[in-house]
Design an enzyme around this catalytic site. Structure first.
Site, short mmCIF file in Angstrom:
data_model
loop_
_atom_site.label_atom_id
_atom_site.label_comp_id
_atom_site.label_asym_id
_atom_site.label_seq_id
_atom_site.Cartn_x
_atom_site.Cartn_y
_atom_site.Cartn_z
N ASP A 9 -0.60 -9.15 9.07
CA ASP A 9 -1.15 -8.42 10.38
C ASP A 9 -0.26 -8.51 11.38
O ASP A 9 0.58 -9.46 11.11
CB ASP A 9 -2.53 -9.15 10.52
CG ASP A 9 -3.32 -8.40 11.55
OD1 ASP A 9 -3.33 -7.13 11.65
OD2 ASP A 9 -3.77 -9.08 12.32
N TYR A 41 0.36 -3.93 17.57
CA TYR A 41 1.12 -2.93 17.12
C TYR A 41 0.53 -1.33 17.44
O TYR A 41 1.17 -0.42 17.35
CB TYR A 41 1.27 -2.92 15.61
CG TYR A 41 1.95 -4.08 14.78
CD1 TYR A 41 2.67 -4.92 15.59
CD2 TYR A 41 2.54 -3.76 13.48
CE1 TYR A 41 3.39 -6.12 15.02
CE2 TYR A 41 3.46 -4.79 12.87
CZ TYR A 41 3.83 -5.83 13.64
OH TYR A 41 4.61 -6.61 13.06
N GLY A 42 -0.68 -1.54 17.78
CA GLY A 42 -1.38 -0.14 17.96
C GLY A 42 -0.83 0.64 19.18
O GLY A 42 -1.08 1.83 19.34
N CYS A 72 -4.30 -4.83 8.57
CA CYS A 72 -4.06 -4.17 9.74
C CYS A 72 -4.20 -2.71 9.45
O CYS A 72 -3.86 -2.23 8.82
CB CYS A 72 -2.78 -4.65 9.99
SG CYS A 72 -2.22 -3.69 11.70
N ASN A 73 -5.41 -2.10 10.26
CA ASN A 73 -5.51 -0.71 10.32
C ASN A 73 -4.47 -0.09 10.52
O ASN A 73 -4.00 1.19 10.12
CB ASN A 73 -6.85 -0.24 11.04
CG ASN A 73 -8.12 -0.89 10.54
OD1 ASN A 73 -8.82 -0.17 9.76
ND2 ASN A 73 -8.46 -2.08 10.67
N THR A 74 -3.66 -0.15 11.71
CA THR A 74 -2.71 0.55 12.19
C THR A 74 -1.31 0.79 11.12
O THR A 74 -1.06 1.66 10.75
CB THR A 74 -2.07 -0.21 13.43
OG1 THR A 74 -2.96 -0.44 14.62
CG2 THR A 74 -0.75 0.46 13.97
N CYS A 182 -10.13 -2.22 13.43
CA CYS A 182 -9.12 -3.14 13.71
C CYS A 182 -9.61 -4.53 13.20
O CYS A 182 -10.60 -4.89 13.86
CB CYS A 182 -8.79 -3.20 15.20
SG CYS A 182 -7.36 -4.44 15.78
N HIS A 184 -8.84 -7.42 14.22
CA HIS A 184 -8.96 -8.42 15.39
C HIS A 184 -10.57 -8.30 15.89
O HIS A 184 -10.98 -9.22 16.33
CB HIS A 184 -8.13 -7.93 16.56
CG HIS A 184 -6.68 -8.27 16.46
ND1 HIS A 184 -5.95 -7.76 15.75
CD2 HIS A 184 -6.19 -9.45 17.26
CE1 HIS A 184 -4.74 -8.50 15.73
NE2 HIS A 184 -4.75 -9.44 16.48
#
Length: 266
Positions: A9, A41-42, A72-74, A182, A184
């Site tokens: 992540d 990262y987004g 991590c979705n991004t 996300c 997080h």
């Protein structure tokens, strides 16, 4: 000796996935890498995200992992760019969540994610491949992941940021299901619930862990005995990771430390 699972992540968020992995795959050994030095990262462009992710995947390749979970979705929006480059399976977090939404018969939702995740329309695209009549809105957050990665989960900034997003969502119409797109965000799910307990917050990490179990079972590499271990590595400060492990009430990590991994070069 059994091979471990790798989980990556941009920071501490992926530990929400690790918590689900520890529940669903209790016998597996896990190596986690959070790139807190480069979070979030987004807010980066695709090629920069690609290079940072390839560096992590190359590190896991050297550690001889049997699978990598992109927590991590991004990064998951571009998971197909990585899959044919490695011998181990790579499980993203978006596809299992879309499966869950479809199976639960959810028709209407808001996707709350980083700027990059929302710009790619990854959730919307995959959902509409299944059904054309989904009602989907989106809300982007340029700051929340970075604030969470700082480790002060009760800060006024976090409260104000989440409150602002919930107010924005309330103005979109009568939405009940909010995808926390996300990893997080579930760390501060208690703040979401405190500010608006009437909404259904969907945590993609649990769905990803279930998908990982299916892949391991299918390839015959599911570990069925022994107590799983956890090693946490980061390019940032380990103290934040210790705080998240405690906050999420996870099984204790055997090791939490800062390391440097080589940058990726073509």
């Amino acid at each position: 000796m059994e091979k471990p699972i790798g989980v990556l992540d941009s920071g501490v968020g992926g530990l929400t996935v690790v918590k689900s992995i520890q529940k669903i795959l209790p016998h597996e050994d896990i190596i986690y890498f959070g790139d807190s030095k480069n979070v979030p990262y987004g807010n980066r462009d695709e090629e920069e995200i690609y290079r940072l992710t390839m560096a992590m995947l190359k590190y896991f390749e050297k550690r001889d992992v049997k699978m990598v979970a992109i927590a991590c979705n991004t990064i998951s929006t571009m998971a197909d760019r990585f899959r044919d480059k490695f011998d181990f399976p790579i499980v993203d977090i978006i596809s299992p969540t879309v499966d869950h939404i479809e199976n639960m018969g959810i028709n209407k939702m808001v996707i709350l994610g980083t700027d990059f995740t929302i710009r790619t329309k990854a959730y919307e695209r995959l959902l509409r491949e299944r059904r054309k009549d989904y009602e989907i809105s989106s809300e982007k957050s340029p700051r929340l992941a970075e604030l969470v990665d700082k480790g002060d989960y009760r800060s006024r900034e976090i409260y104000d940021t989440i409150s602002g997003h919930l107010q924005s969502i309330s103005q979109m119409g009568n939405f009940y299901n909010i995808v926390l797109a996300c990893t997080h965000y579930p760390i501060v799910e208690d703040v979401f619930l405190e500010l608006d307990p009437t909404l259904n917050y969907i945590n993609p990490g649990f769905q990803q862990a279930k998908a990982m179990r299916m892949v391991l079972h299918a390839q015959g590499t599911l570990k069925k005995e022994g107590k799983g271990t956890l090693q946490i590595l980061t390019s940032g400060f380990p103290e934040i990771y210790k705080a998240v492990v405690e906050k999420l009430e996870m099984l204790e990590a055997e090791d939490i430390k800062t390391i440097e991994i080589p940058p990726y070069k073509e």
